[in-house]
Design an enzyme around this catalytic site. Structure first.
Site, PDB file in Angstrom:
ATOM      1  N   LYS A  41       0.834  -1.199   0.000  1.00 33.97           N
ATOM      2  CA  LYS A  41       0.000   0.000   0.000  1.00 33.97           C
ATOM      3  C   LYS A  41       0.875   1.258   0.000  1.00 33.97           C
ATOM      4  O   LYS A  41       0.640   2.191  -0.762  1.00 33.97           O
ATOM      5  CB  LYS A  41      -0.909  -0.015   1.235  1.00 33.97           C
ATOM      6  CG  LYS A  41      -2.047   0.950   1.160  1.00 33.97           C
ATOM      7  CD  LYS A  41      -2.914   0.869   2.401  1.00 33.97           C
ATOM      8  CE  LYS A  41      -4.303   0.378   2.081  1.00 33.97           C
ATOM      9  NZ  LYS A  41      -5.237   0.462   3.195  1.00 33.97           N
TER      10      LYS A  41
ATOM     11  N   LEU B   5     -16.526  11.447   9.206  1.00 32.24           N
ATOM     12  CA  LEU B   5     -16.617  11.507   7.740  1.00 32.24           C
ATOM     13  C   LEU B   5     -17.483  10.369   7.200  1.00 32.24           C
ATOM     14  O   LEU B   5     -17.551   9.284   7.775  1.00 32.24           O
ATOM     15  CB  LEU B   5     -15.225  11.444   7.110  1.00 32.24           C
ATOM     16  CG  LEU B   5     -14.368  10.184   7.309  1.00 32.24           C
ATOM     17  CD1 LEU B   5     -14.721   9.083   6.320  1.00 32.24           C
ATOM     18  CD2 LEU B   5     -12.915  10.545   7.169  1.00 32.24           C
TER      19      LEU B   5
ATOM     20  N   ASN C 135     -23.294   7.548  15.806  1.00 27.24           N
ATOM     21  CA  ASN C 135     -23.525   6.584  14.727  1.00 27.24           C
ATOM     22  C   ASN C 135     -24.762   5.725  15.008  1.00 27.24           C
ATOM     23  O   ASN C 135     -25.536   5.427  14.107  1.00 27.24           O
ATOM     24  CB  ASN C 135     -22.289   5.690  14.524  1.00 27.24           C
ATOM     25  CG  ASN C 135     -21.335   6.308  13.515  1.00 27.24           C
ATOM     26  OD1 ASN C 135     -21.548   7.415  13.051  1.00 27.24           O
ATOM     27  ND2 ASN C 135     -20.280   5.594  13.178  1.00 27.24           N
TER      28      ASN C 135
ATOM     29  N   ALA D 111     -35.756   5.949   3.313  1.00 22.81           N
ATOM     30  CA  ALA D 111     -36.098   4.526   3.446  1.00 22.81           C
ATOM     31  C   ALA D 111     -35.391   3.771   2.323  1.00 22.81           C
ATOM     32  O   ALA D 111     -35.095   4.327   1.272  1.00 22.81           O
ATOM     33  CB  ALA D 111     -37.604   4.362   3.331  1.00 22.81           C
TER      34      ALA D 111
ATOM     35  N   CYS E  90     -19.212   0.972   9.166  1.00 20.54           N
ATOM     36  CA  CYS E  90     -19.399   1.647  10.458  1.00 20.54           C
ATOM     37  C   CYS E  90     -20.702   1.311  11.166  1.00 20.54           C
ATOM     38  O   CYS E  90     -20.669   0.775  12.275  1.00 20.54           O
ATOM     39  CB  CYS E  90     -19.265   3.151  10.264  1.00 20.54           C
ATOM     40  SG  CYS E  90     -17.562   3.606   9.953  1.00 20.54           S
TER      41      CYS E  90
ATOM     42  N   ARG F  63     -17.892  -3.306   2.086  1.00 18.98           N
ATOM     43  CA  ARG F  63     -17.959  -3.924   3.416  1.00 18.98           C
ATOM     44  C   ARG F  63     -19.392  -3.831   3.957  1.00 18.98           C
ATOM     45  O   ARG F  63     -19.985  -2.759   3.946  1.00 18.98           O
ATOM     46  CB  ARG F  63     -16.974  -3.228   4.367  1.00 18.98           C
ATOM     47  CG  ARG F  63     -15.522  -3.530   4.002  1.00 18.98           C
ATOM     48  CD  ARG F  63     -14.540  -2.822   4.923  1.00 18.98           C
ATOM     49  NE  ARG F  63     -14.478  -1.396   4.685  1.00 18.98           N
ATOM     50  CZ  ARG F  63     -13.710  -0.564   5.376  1.00 18.98           C
ATOM     51  NH1 ARG F  63     -12.945  -1.015   6.354  1.00 18.98           N
ATOM     52  NH2 ARG F  63     -13.687   0.735   5.111  1.00 18.98           N
TER      53      ARG F  63
HETATM   54  C1  UDX Z   1     -10.834   1.907  10.412  1.00 22.28           C
HETATM   55  C2  UDX Z   1     -11.820   1.261  11.395  1.00 22.28           C
HETATM   56  O1  UDX Z   1     -12.564   0.252  10.728  1.00 22.28           O
HETATM   57  C3  UDX Z   1     -12.748   2.222  12.021  1.00 22.28           C
HETATM   58  O2  UDX Z   1     -13.417   1.675  13.124  1.00 22.28           O
HETATM   59  C4  UDX Z   1     -12.056   3.357  12.527  1.00 22.28           C
HETATM   60  O3  UDX Z   1     -12.998   4.317  12.932  1.00 22.28           O
HETATM   61  C5  UDX Z   1     -11.008   3.920  11.590  1.00 22.28           C
HETATM   62  O4  UDX Z   1     -10.194   2.929  11.048  1.00 22.28           O
HETATM   63  P1  UDX Z   1     -10.963   2.284   7.815  1.00 22.28           P
HETATM   64  O5  UDX Z   1     -10.053   3.438   7.621  1.00 22.28           O
HETATM   65  O6  UDX Z   1     -12.173   2.195   6.956  1.00 22.28           O
HETATM   66  O7  UDX Z   1     -11.550   2.329   9.300  1.00 22.28           O
HETATM   67  O8  UDX Z   1     -10.121   0.914   7.782  1.00 22.28           O
HETATM   68  P2  UDX Z   1      -9.240   0.312   6.610  1.00 22.28           P
HETATM   69  O9  UDX Z   1      -9.607   0.954   5.313  1.00 22.28           O
HETATM   70  O10 UDX Z   1      -9.302  -1.152   6.771  1.00 22.28           O
HETATM   71  O11 UDX Z   1      -7.754   0.827   6.916  1.00 22.28           O
HETATM   72  C6  UDX Z   1      -6.997   0.470   7.996  1.00 22.28           C
HETATM   73  C7  UDX Z   1      -5.517   0.544   7.624  1.00 22.28           C
HETATM   74  O12 UDX Z   1      -4.750   0.277   8.782  1.00 22.28           O
HETATM   75  C8  UDX Z   1      -5.072  -0.457   6.559  1.00 22.28           C
HETATM   76  O13 UDX Z   1      -4.404   0.228   5.530  1.00 22.28           O
HETATM   77  C9  UDX Z   1      -4.139  -1.403   7.308  1.00 22.28           C
HETATM   78  O14 UDX Z   1      -3.087  -1.879   6.488  1.00 22.28           O
HETATM   79  C10 UDX Z   1      -3.625  -0.505   8.421  1.00 22.28           C
HETATM   80  N1  UDX Z   1      -3.152  -1.189   9.618  1.00 22.28           N
HETATM   81  C11 UDX Z   1      -3.914  -2.130  10.237  1.00 22.28           C
HETATM   82  C12 UDX Z   1      -1.924  -0.823  10.167  1.00 22.28           C
HETATM   83  O15 UDX Z   1      -1.215   0.025   9.616  1.00 22.28           O
HETATM   84  N2  UDX Z   1      -1.514  -1.443  11.315  1.00 22.28           N
HETATM   85  C13 UDX Z   1      -2.258  -2.372  11.948  1.00 22.28           C
HETATM   86  O16 UDX Z   1      -1.845  -2.890  12.967  1.00 22.28           O
HETATM   87  C14 UDX Z   1      -3.509  -2.726  11.389  1.00 22.28           C
HETATM   88  C1  UDX Z   2     -21.227   6.780   8.656  1.00 22.98           C
HETATM   89  C2  UDX Z   2     -21.533   8.120   9.358  1.00 22.98           C
HETATM   90  O1  UDX Z   2     -22.468   8.879   8.575  1.00 22.98           O
HETATM   91  C3  UDX Z   2     -20.259   8.897   9.576  1.00 22.98           C
HETATM   92  O2  UDX Z   2     -20.534  10.086  10.304  1.00 22.98           O
HETATM   93  C4  UDX Z   2     -19.275   8.019  10.347  1.00 22.98           C
HETATM   94  O3  UDX Z   2     -18.035   8.663  10.510  1.00 22.98           O
HETATM   95  C5  UDX Z   2     -19.037   6.699   9.645  1.00 22.98           C
HETATM   96  O4  UDX Z   2     -20.295   6.048   9.418  1.00 22.98           O
HETATM   97  P1  UDX Z   2     -20.715   5.972   6.161  1.00 22.98           P
HETATM   98  O5  UDX Z   2     -20.912   4.601   6.706  1.00 22.98           O
HETATM   99  O6  UDX Z   2     -19.490   6.268   5.354  1.00 22.98           O
HETATM  100  O7  UDX Z   2     -20.727   7.065   7.354  1.00 22.98           O
HETATM  101  O8  UDX Z   2     -21.963   6.339   5.216  1.00 22.98           O
HETATM  102  P2  UDX Z   2     -23.434   6.914   5.451  1.00 22.98           P
HETATM  103  O9  UDX Z   2     -23.668   7.946   4.433  1.00 22.98           O
HETATM  104  O10 UDX Z   2     -23.684   7.277   6.847  1.00 22.98           O
HETATM  105  O11 UDX Z   2     -24.347   5.648   5.071  1.00 22.98           O
HETATM  106  C6  UDX Z   2     -24.348   4.453   5.832  1.00 22.98           C
HETATM  107  C7  UDX Z   2     -25.402   3.512   5.345  1.00 22.98           C
HETATM  108  O12 UDX Z   2     -26.710   4.004   5.639  1.00 22.98           O
HETATM  109  C8  UDX Z   2     -25.388   3.238   3.842  1.00 22.98           C
HETATM  110  O13 UDX Z   2     -25.603   1.873   3.625  1.00 22.98           O
HETATM  111  C9  UDX Z   2     -26.554   4.039   3.312  1.00 22.98           C
HETATM  112  O14 UDX Z   2     -27.113   3.461   2.160  1.00 22.98           O
HETATM  113  C10 UDX Z   2     -27.523   3.972   4.484  1.00 22.98           C
HETATM  114  N1  UDX Z   2     -28.470   5.114   4.554  1.00 22.98           N
HETATM  115  C11 UDX Z   2     -27.996   6.368   4.812  1.00 22.98           C
HETATM  116  C12 UDX Z   2     -29.843   4.883   4.415  1.00 22.98           C
HETATM  117  O15 UDX Z   2     -30.278   3.750   4.186  1.00 22.98           O
HETATM  118  N2  UDX Z   2     -30.698   5.959   4.528  1.00 22.98           N
HETATM  119  C13 UDX Z   2     -30.266   7.225   4.789  1.00 22.98           C
HETATM  120  O16 UDX Z   2     -31.113   8.129   4.884  1.00 22.98           O
HETATM  121  C14 UDX Z   2     -28.884   7.443   4.926  1.00 22.98           C
END
Ligand code: UDX
Ligand code: UDX
Length: 444
Positions: free
Chosen positions: A35, A156, A211, A255, A263, A330
């Site tokens: 990466k 975000l 959340n 809906a 998340c 995911r």
């Molecule tokens: C992650 C978590 O899922 C979320 O709960 C949290 O709020 C923020 O971090 P995300 O950024 O979506 O969210 O995860 P991911 O895209 O899987 O990235 C994690 C990164 O951490 C990967 O690039 C992985 O290689 C790295 N990693 C993981 C490390 O550098 N060290 C570690 O020990 C484990």
């Molecule tokens: C969410 C939170 O919004 C963000 O603040 C937090 O940091 C991470 O989790 P994310 O999961 O990236 O962000 O996307 P979001 O836009 O919140 O959507 C989450 C899920 O809810 C999606 O599957 C979306 O389709 C669904 N959704 C969202 C609905 O079904 N209805 C809505 O009105 C809004």
């Protein structure tokens, strides 16, 4: 300021890049060598609107770097953010082993010659994780190092992460030391957003509670959509009517097929688990999960009822990603839906503007054809299902679509296609929480 971000995923990479954009010197650390190498070559590990351009310009300005070397990053940077995954265990509790591992590595890198350091938890974690990180530091670092642990949760949304980071509603900083709070406020000073200064535990709870509340809002409107279907009412009108009340707001009242993503499902589970551990169960969130799962089941039931038998039916699915503007699959409800259709013997094609590759990996072993074009995906289909709220599906050319499908039946799981336009083009239109529309219903 010199900032390190450990974990270069959806959260860490966008956060680090936006910090560089406002003028900080940022080093993004990841233990995945591939990466880090590809980021230096300008290859993006994820799709996120506007991110690539921002990375390229900040790398060339010398404000953004990538490395696997955590020890050097700890030596160079006054603040170290942790943004590594916190996935759920089978029982819903949060797996904090990556957080613990990174905390230990940071502790080992802290030497007495270093000035004061702040370790910031950006990952979503159960309340009291910060104090456990502090204990790890005290246990493993040399005696006498000056360190504070801070919680600074990230809000975000994928698909609009850069915009959300650059224009936050609020910044939450949880710190139990004044020095840490002051330094953190300096980090965020360029963002010009209200800062919520709280203690460590409250900041951690704000993230889980926020959340879970958003998930609750979605489940609430989904539960209302089920009533609307029975009563012959229209959930979109109901959402508009209640959303105009500022105390409620129209946001997150769409809906659909339910929430997915990395998340909401994990954070609702995590919050249920931590509340139970603390002896104060959040039963209300169990209902949120139940409604969320029921939403897909009800929708599948309606497709089944319409088509009688799904075995050998040609079903086209638009959308694989968990939401629009991302390649992330995911916990995608679209992926769950495709798997269920395949399990029932349907012949499934799928299309997504950005999630073909990630989708193919998530659907390995399932008999689904992933197409490069949305109309090719629909060619010969007996049902078209819309599973993700991509704008381009809402803008589809329905006349062209009618020419390629075998039977003119749309099941819109995200209520994004214009129903009147669909029936004018000759489709039967089924959506969520609204009456079914048939070509014979069309008004002149
Ligand atoms: C992650 C978590 O899922 C979320 O709960 C949290 O709020 C923020 O971090 P995300 O950024 O979506 O969210 O995860 P991911 O895209 O899987 O990235 C994690 C990164 O951490 C990967 O690039 C992985 O290689 C790295 N990693 C993981 C490390 O550098 N060290 C570690 O020990 C484990
Ligand atoms: C969410 C939170 O919004 C963000 O603040 C937090 O940091 C991470 O989790 P994310 O999961 O990236 O962000 O996307 P979001 O836009 O919140 O959507 C989450 C899920 O809810 C999606 O599957 C979306 O389709 C669904 N959704 C969202 C609905 O079904 N209805 C809505 O009105 C809004």
């Amino acid at each position: 300021m010199n900032l390190a971000i450990v974990g270069t995923g959806y959260v860490g990479l966008t956060t680090g890049t936006c910090f560089a954009e406002v003028g900080h010197n940022v080093v993004c650390v990841d233990n995945n060598e591939e990466k880090v190498k590809s980021l230096w070559q300008g290859k993006m590990p994820i799709y996120e609107p506007d991110l690539e351009e921002m990375i390229v310009s900040n790398v060339s300005a010398g404000r953004l770097r990538f490395t696997t070397d955590l020890v050097s990053a700890v030596k160079e940077c006054e603040i170290i953010f942790i943004a590594v995954p916190t996935p759920p265990h089978e029982d819903g509790s949060v797996d904090l082993s990556y957080i613990e591992g990174v905390s230990r590595e940071i502790a080992n890198a802290l030497s007495l010659d270093l000035e004061y350091r702040i370790i910031v938890d950006k990952s979503t974690v159960p309340v009291s994780t910060g104090s456990k990180v502090q204990q790890v530091i005290e246990r493993y670092a040399c005696k006498g190092v000056k360190v504070d642990v801070v919680s600074n949760p990230e809000f975000l949304r994928e698909g609009s992460a850069v915009h959300d980071l650059m224009n936050p509603d609020r910044i939450v900083i949880g710190a139990d030391s004044l020095q840490a709070m002051d330094m953190m406020k300096r980090v965020y000073q360029p963002f010009n957003a209200p800062i919520v200064e709280v203690d460590l535990a409250s900041a951690e709870l704000i993230k889980h509670a926020a959340n879970s509340f958003l998930a609750l809002k979605i489940s609430y409107i989904n539960a209302v959509s089920a009533v609307c279907e029975k009563a012959g009412a229209d959930v979109e009108l109901v959402a508009m009517g209640i959303g105009l009340d500022k105390r409620i707001s129209r946001h997150f009242l769409n809906a659909g097929l339910g929430y997915g993503g990395s998340c909401f499902p994990k954070d609702v589970k995590g919050f249920i688990n931590v509340a139970e551990q603390l002896g104060s169960p959040m039963e209300i969130l169990k209902e949120v999960e139940r409604v969320n799962a029921a939403q897909l089941e009800r929708f599948l039931g309606r497709i089944r009822k319409k088509m009688w038998v799904l075995r050998n039916k040609r079903i086209a699915v638009w959308g694989i990603a968990f939401k629009q503007n991302t390649d992330d699959v995911r916990e995608s409800v679209a992926v769950k839906l495709i798997k269920r259709l395949c399990d029932e013997g349907a012949i499934v094609t799928a299309y997504d503007p950005k999630a073909s590759e990630t989708g193919a990996r998530a659907l390995e072993g399932y008999n689904v054809t992933i197409c490069d074009d949305m109309y090719e995906c629909a060619r010969g289909a007996e049902v078209l299902v819309v599973a993700t709220e991509w704008k381009q599906f809402a803008m589809a050319n329905l006349v062209k679509l009618r020419e390629v499908v075998r039977l003119p039946i749309i099941f819109d799981g995200r209520n994004i296609i214009h129903g009147e336009n669909a029936i004018h083009a000759g489709f039967e239109y089924h959506s969520v929480g609204r009456k079914n529309l048939y070509p014979s219903d069309k008004k002149m």
